[in-house]
Design an enzyme around this catalytic site. Structure first.
Site, PDB file in Angstrom:
ATOM      1  N   CYS A  76       0.849  -1.197   0.000  1.00 26.05           N
ATOM      2  CA  CYS A  76       0.000   0.000   0.000  1.00 26.05           C
ATOM      3  C   CYS A  76       0.883   1.244   0.000  1.00 26.05           C
ATOM      4  O   CYS A  76       1.973   1.235   0.569  1.00 26.05           O
ATOM      5  CB  CYS A  76      -0.906   0.039   1.233  1.00 26.05           C
ATOM      6  N   GLN A 261      -9.924 -10.265 -11.807  1.00 20.39           N
ATOM      7  CA  GLN A 261     -10.077  -8.932 -11.235  1.00 20.39           C
ATOM      8  C   GLN A 261      -9.851  -9.050  -9.732  1.00 20.39           C
ATOM      9  O   GLN A 261     -10.222 -10.044  -9.111  1.00 20.39           O
ATOM     10  CB  GLN A 261     -11.467  -8.378 -11.536  1.00 20.39           C
ATOM     11  N   GLU A 312      -8.497 -13.920 -26.800  1.00 18.35           N
ATOM     12  CA  GLU A 312      -7.483 -13.912 -25.743  1.00 18.35           C
ATOM     13  C   GLU A 312      -6.227 -14.605 -26.265  1.00 18.35           C
ATOM     14  O   GLU A 312      -6.314 -15.542 -27.062  1.00 18.35           O
ATOM     15  CB  GLU A 312      -8.025 -14.629 -24.499  1.00 18.35           C
ATOM     16  N   CYS A 384      -6.320  -0.075 -17.033  1.00 19.48           N
ATOM     17  CA  CYS A 384      -5.680  -0.154 -15.714  1.00 19.48           C
ATOM     18  C   CYS A 384      -4.474   0.774 -15.643  1.00 19.48           C
ATOM     19  O   CYS A 384      -3.659   0.670 -14.725  1.00 19.48           O
ATOM     20  CB  CYS A 384      -5.280  -1.596 -15.405  1.00 19.48           C
TER      21      CYS A 384
END
Length: 426
Positions: A76, A261, A312, A384
């Site tokens: 974090c 995800q 994909e 992202c």
């Protein structure tokens, strides 16, 4: 006693979540400093500095909930910042990315924030100390040190609860000589582990893993030799039952270490924004192209709105997606294709009413260039990385696209990471 560290006023936050002070020598990045603060920091070269003291704190500074944050855990970066301020900053990042691309008035929604203790996927580093003990956790910020996790306010509680037993197992596993990694996905069937070690896995090690899987009710443990993601060919070392993951109501059997995800809540928010960004006039016979489809995170929800071609590059993901679609009778065809080397060309794009793309961190410049040249009128881009989004959106702007909706999703709470869903039309 050394001289006191210089004082700096923090004017903004950088893209990595560091406080930035403007100096005569250029921007100085100071981790754990916040906009509006006056801090003392020791320059460390290359535009970096180490925070030593806070002279004037921001009113948005809060006490971090996790002790490891104060110990330098790299998992974090923003636990010291009020969540409302973080959410506003992340929305601003999307606003600025679209403005750079030529969309200064894009309609950007408020940030959707996922809850704490919701992340169901962890890529954990492993390190054996000289005494034999094994550290499991995230790397310290900017260092190779592995910070041994005793708590985590990001991961699902089931994953945190697994760590002590996994630590004890790895202490007894000869295949882990010095370092390795463990990708742990929390599926609907339970934890799914892909273990990488720096030594081969022998018969005794396999017995250890099998007993551990049985004891902890873990359906599958896979193994590969190597220390980094992607190293070695994986094999199933222990299996006690089937693995399953529900995507859009369809049961999928993911391969070991599969990309998911990060949270159920984030997945739901992204899927809802994608569906909301589709053109209103779609019929059940409309054809939808889902690029970079992975396991079908978006493919199966999209199949409720039209006939989906899901593309994909990863062979295992395509096999899992195809098997799940066939079993469920979904209106979905799975196709393997490397879109960086072989993007869909304008003629191939002509049958599709809408294109959805969820590219990797680097974006999709090759595919977006072909979309810009095509007759496609509607597309939804899941990003992202705001930098890659800005570059690709600039190409779409030049081709006459407008932004019809944009949604920032804070799926990686307390980090600088930003997911976003942007709908384009022309």
């Amino acid at each position: 006693m050394g001289a006191e560290a210089p004082a700096y006023r923090i004017t903004r936050l950088g893209s990595a979540g560091d406080g930035v002070a403007e100096t005569p020598d250029g921007p100085l990045h100071i981790p754990r400093a916040l906009p509006g603060e006056v801090v003392r920091a020791r320059p460390a070269g290359r535009g970096q500095a180490v925070l030593e003291a806070i002279e004037a704190a921001s009113p948005d500074r809060v006490a971090p909930p996790c002790r490891h944050f104060l110990e330098g855990c790299g998992g974090c970066t923003l636990q010291h910042w009020d969540l409302a301020a973080q959410s506003a900053w992340k929305r601003t990042r999307l606003v600025e990315a679209l403005a750079r691309a030529g969309f200064p008035d894009a309609p950007v929604a408020e940030t959707i924030v996922t809850p704490p203790n919701s992340r169901r996927r962890a890529d954990l580093a492993l390190r054996r100390a000289h005494g034999g003990a094994v550290a499991i956790g995230f790397h310290a910020r900017g260092a190779a040190t592995v910070l041994d996790l005793a708590e985590c306010h990001v991961l699902r509680p089931e994953l945190v609860a697994l760590l002590p037993a996994l630590r004890a197992l790895l202490k007894r596993l000869p295949a882990l000589s010095r370092e390795g990694s463990a990708v742990v996905n929390l599926l609907d069937s339970g934890p799914d582990i892909l273990l990488r070690t720096d030594k081969p896995l022998d018969a005794a090690g396999r017995r250890l893993l099998a007993a551990f899987a049985q004891q902890m009710a873990i359906p599958r443990i896979a193994w590969a030799q190597g220390t980094r993601p992607g190293d070695g060919l994986h094999e199933t070392a222990a299996q006690t039952g089937p693995v399953r993951l529900l995507l859009g109501g369809v049961e999928v059997a993911p391969p070991p270490g599969a990309f998911l995800q990060a949270s159920r809540e984030g997945e739901a928010a992204i899927a809802a924004a994608v569906l909301a960004g589709l053109p209103a006039k779609l019929s059940g016979r409309s054809r939808i192209l889902d690029l970079y489809a992975g396991l079908g995170t978006l493919s199966f929800p999209l199949a409720t709105r039209g006939r989906v071609t899901a593309v994909e590059g990863d062979a295992e993901a395509v096999a899992a997606l195809a098997a799940a679609a066939g079993k469920a009778g979904a209106r979905l065809a799975a196709v393997r294709r490397d879109l960086a080397r072989q993007p869909f060309l304008p003629a191939e794009l002509r049958p599709f009413a809408v294109v959805v793309l969820d590219p990797p961190y680097g974006g999709a410049p090759e595919q977006v260039a072909q979309l810009a040249r095509s007759d496609v009128r509607h597309l939804v881009y899941v990003s992202c990385n705001p930098v890659a989004l800005a570059r690709d959106a600039e190409t779409l702007h030049a081709a006459g696209f407008a932004v019809t909706a944009a949604t920032p999703v804070d799926q990686f709470r307390w980090s600088a990471h930003l997911e976003s869903v942007v709908a384009f039309a022309r």
